[in-house]
Design a protein around this motif. Sequence first.
Motif, PDB file in Angstrom:
ATOM      1  N   GLY A  75      57.032  57.842  10.310  1.00 50.92           N
ATOM      2  CA  GLY A  75      56.688  56.448  10.810  1.00 50.92           C
ATOM      3  C   GLY A  75      57.033  55.696  12.513  1.00 50.92           C
ATOM      4  N   LEU A  76      57.763  56.634  12.601  1.00 53.47           N
ATOM      5  CA  LEU A  76      57.791  56.814  14.266  1.00 53.47           C
ATOM      6  C   LEU A  76      56.298  57.555  14.855  1.00 53.47           C
ATOM      7  N   TRP A  77      55.722  58.646  14.596  1.00 49.33           N
ATOM      8  CA  TRP A  77      54.748  58.535  15.441  1.00 49.33           C
ATOM      9  C   TRP A  77      52.980  57.606  15.050  1.00 49.33           C
ATOM     10  N   SER A  78      53.843  56.737  13.779  1.00 46.68           N
ATOM     11  CA  SER A  78      52.855  55.475  13.487  1.00 46.68           C
ATOM     12  C   SER A  78      52.980  55.022  15.064  1.00 46.68           C
ATOM     13  N   MET A  79      54.146  54.759  15.169  1.00 47.08           N
ATOM     14  CA  MET A  79      54.915  53.576  15.739  1.00 47.08           C
ATOM     15  C   MET A  79      54.271  53.718  17.956  1.00 47.08           C
ATOM     16  N   VAL A  80      54.180  55.188  17.941  1.00 45.36           N
ATOM     17  CA  VAL A  80      54.146  55.551  19.259  1.00 45.36           C
ATOM     18  C   VAL A  80      52.570  55.291  19.293  1.00 45.36           C
ATOM     19  N   PHE A  81      51.670  55.764  17.844  1.00 43.02           N
ATOM     20  CA  PHE A  81      50.097  55.721  18.593  1.00 43.02           C
ATOM     21  C   PHE A  81      49.990  54.059  18.291  1.00 43.02           C
ATOM     22  N   ILE A  82      50.152  52.805  17.070  1.00 40.85           N
ATOM     23  CA  ILE A  82      50.271  51.649  17.227  1.00 40.85           C
ATOM     24  C   ILE A  82      50.507  50.646  18.366  1.00 40.85           C
ATOM     25  N   TYR A  83      51.696  51.160  18.706  1.00 40.24           N
ATOM     26  CA  TYR A  83      52.511  50.244  19.543  1.00 40.24           C
ATOM     27  C   TYR A  83      51.404  50.803  21.200  1.00 40.24           C
ATOM     28  N   GLY A  84      51.541  52.085  21.242  1.00 39.43           N
ATOM     29  CA  GLY A  84      51.053  52.430  22.258  1.00 39.43           C
ATOM     30  C   GLY A  84      49.577  51.745  22.928  1.00 39.43           C
ATOM     31  N   CYS A  85      48.279  52.162  21.750  1.00 38.63           N
ATOM     32  CA  CYS A  85      47.462  51.707  21.491  1.00 38.63           C
ATOM     33  C   CYS A  85      47.052  50.128  22.587  1.00 38.63           C
ATOM     34  N   LEU A  86      47.792  49.519  21.692  1.00 36.95           N
ATOM     35  CA  LEU A  86      47.756  48.378  21.936  1.00 36.95           C
ATOM     36  C   LEU A  86      48.897  48.019  23.418  1.00 36.95           C
ATOM     37  N   ALA A  87      49.509  48.192  24.065  1.00 43.77           N
ATOM     38  CA  ALA A  87      49.593  48.829  25.680  1.00 43.77           C
ATOM     39  C   ALA A  87      48.496  48.943  25.772  1.00 43.77           C
ATOM     40  N   LEU A  88      48.021  49.783  26.017  1.00 41.02           N
ATOM     41  CA  LEU A  88      46.675  50.622  26.272  1.00 41.02           C
ATOM     42  C   LEU A  88      45.550  49.721  25.968  1.00 41.02           C
ATOM     43  N   GLY A  89      45.566  49.481  25.389  1.00 41.71           N
ATOM     44  CA  GLY A  89      43.974  47.953  25.288  1.00 41.71           C
ATOM     45  C   GLY A  89      44.281  46.443  26.583  1.00 41.71           C
ATOM     46  N   ARG A  90      45.934  46.313  26.205  1.00 38.19           N
ATOM     47  CA  ARG A  90      45.912  45.346  26.959  1.00 38.19           C
ATOM     48  C   ARG A  90      46.062  45.938  28.465  1.00 38.19           C
ATOM     49  N   LEU A  91      45.951  46.971  29.396  1.00 32.45           N
ATOM     50  CA  LEU A  91      46.094  47.949  30.503  1.00 32.45           C
ATOM     51  C   LEU A  91      44.890  47.800  30.893  1.00 32.45           C
ATOM     52  N   VAL A  92      43.597  47.979  29.571  1.00 30.95           N
ATOM     53  CA  VAL A  92      42.534  48.574  30.455  1.00 30.95           C
ATOM     54  C   VAL A  92      41.919  46.723  30.842  1.00 30.95           C
ATOM     55  N   ALA A  93      42.695  45.676  29.821  1.00 24.86           N
ATOM     56  CA  ALA A  93      42.013  44.073  30.162  1.00 24.86           C
ATOM     57  C   ALA A  93      42.561  44.250  31.552  1.00 24.86           C
ATOM     58  N   ILE A  94      43.748  44.042  31.651  1.00 21.50           N
ATOM     59  CA  ILE A  94      44.893  43.656  32.858  1.00 21.50           C
ATOM     60  C   ILE A  94      44.030  44.752  33.831  1.00 21.50           C
ATOM     61  N   ALA A  95      43.322  45.956  34.190  1.00 16.72           N
ATOM     62  CA  ALA A  95      43.282  46.763  34.790  1.00 16.72           C
ATOM     63  C   ALA A  95      41.332  46.126  35.307  1.00 16.72           C
ATOM     64  N   GLY A  96      41.241  45.714  34.181  1.00 16.55           N
ATOM     65  CA  GLY A  96      39.753  44.950  34.539  1.00 16.55           C
ATOM     66  C   GLY A  96      39.354  43.883  35.312  1.00 16.55           C
ATOM     67  N   GLY A  97      40.947  42.787  35.340  1.00 17.28           N
ATOM     68  CA  GLY A  97      40.286  42.457  35.729  1.00 17.28           C
ATOM     69  C   GLY A  97      41.370  40.711  35.398  1.00 17.28           C
ATOM     70  N   ALA A  98      41.559  41.292  34.579  1.00 17.28           N
ATOM     71  CA  ALA A  98      42.128  39.607  33.532  1.00 17.28           C
ATOM     72  C   ALA A  98      43.253  39.592  33.828  1.00 17.28           C
ATOM     73  N   GLN A  99      43.639  38.019  33.761  1.00 16.38           N
ATOM     74  CA  GLN A  99      45.020  37.586  33.861  1.00 16.38           C
ATOM     75  C   GLN A  99      45.644  36.559  33.572  1.00 16.38           C
ATOM     76  N   PRO A 100      46.215  37.309  32.578  1.00 16.14           N
ATOM     77  CA  PRO A 100      46.914  36.647  30.828  1.00 16.14           C
ATOM     78  C   PRO A 100      47.793  36.318  30.922  1.00 16.14           C
ATOM     79  N   LYS A 101      48.541  35.412  30.164  1.00 14.08           N
ATOM     80  CA  LYS A 101      49.560  34.309  30.941  1.00 14.08           C
ATOM     81  C   LYS A 101      50.610  35.406  29.717  1.00 14.08           C
ATOM     82  N   GLN A 102      52.107  34.536  30.363  1.00 17.49           N
ATOM     83  CA  GLN A 102      53.147  35.468  30.716  1.00 17.49           C
ATOM     84  C   GLN A 102      53.512  36.228  29.004  1.00 17.49           C
ATOM     85  N   LEU A 103      53.434  35.526  27.749  1.00 16.68           N
ATOM     86  CA  LEU A 103      53.344  35.672  26.522  1.00 16.68           C
ATOM     87  C   LEU A 103      52.441  37.161  26.507  1.00 16.68           C
ATOM     88  N   ILE A 104      52.204  37.352  26.996  1.00 14.31           N
ATOM     89  CA  ILE A 104      51.042  38.414  27.119  1.00 14.31           C
ATOM     90  C   ILE A 104      51.874  40.096  27.667  1.00 14.31           C
TER      91      ILE A 104
END
Length: 134
Positions: A75-104
Amino acid sequence: MNRFIPLWLWASAATFAWIAIYFLVLPHEAAQAIDLTLTTDTALTDVQATYGGMVLGVTLLWIWAALHPDRYTAGLWSMVFIYGCLALGRLVAIAGGAQPKQLIWIFLGIELVVTVVSAWLIRRKRLIHSHTPQ
């Protein structure tokens, strides 16, 4: 330590259950919270499948893991992968120039914290078990 791990898994399961139910029951309102507009039946179906069905599946995985100490690490490993990949996806978008609202940004912060804490719990669990006489 072992008492905290199932609580950690249950907390994530509860959070994801809320998200899944929100997207399954009120998909248009849930989508609007993250600036999505569901203008076609295809968009509605895919959002309900992804944010509703898949997130519900992850919820059930964490409940299953929380119910037995032999499954805590999975369960902990799945949390590392799932939350980590969610964060990675957001960071890729932000690095690409996205300017998300505060909630993101809040989501990103939570995802990073959960990833690090879950990894730390795995490491801590291994250290405790490696020093326990058999």
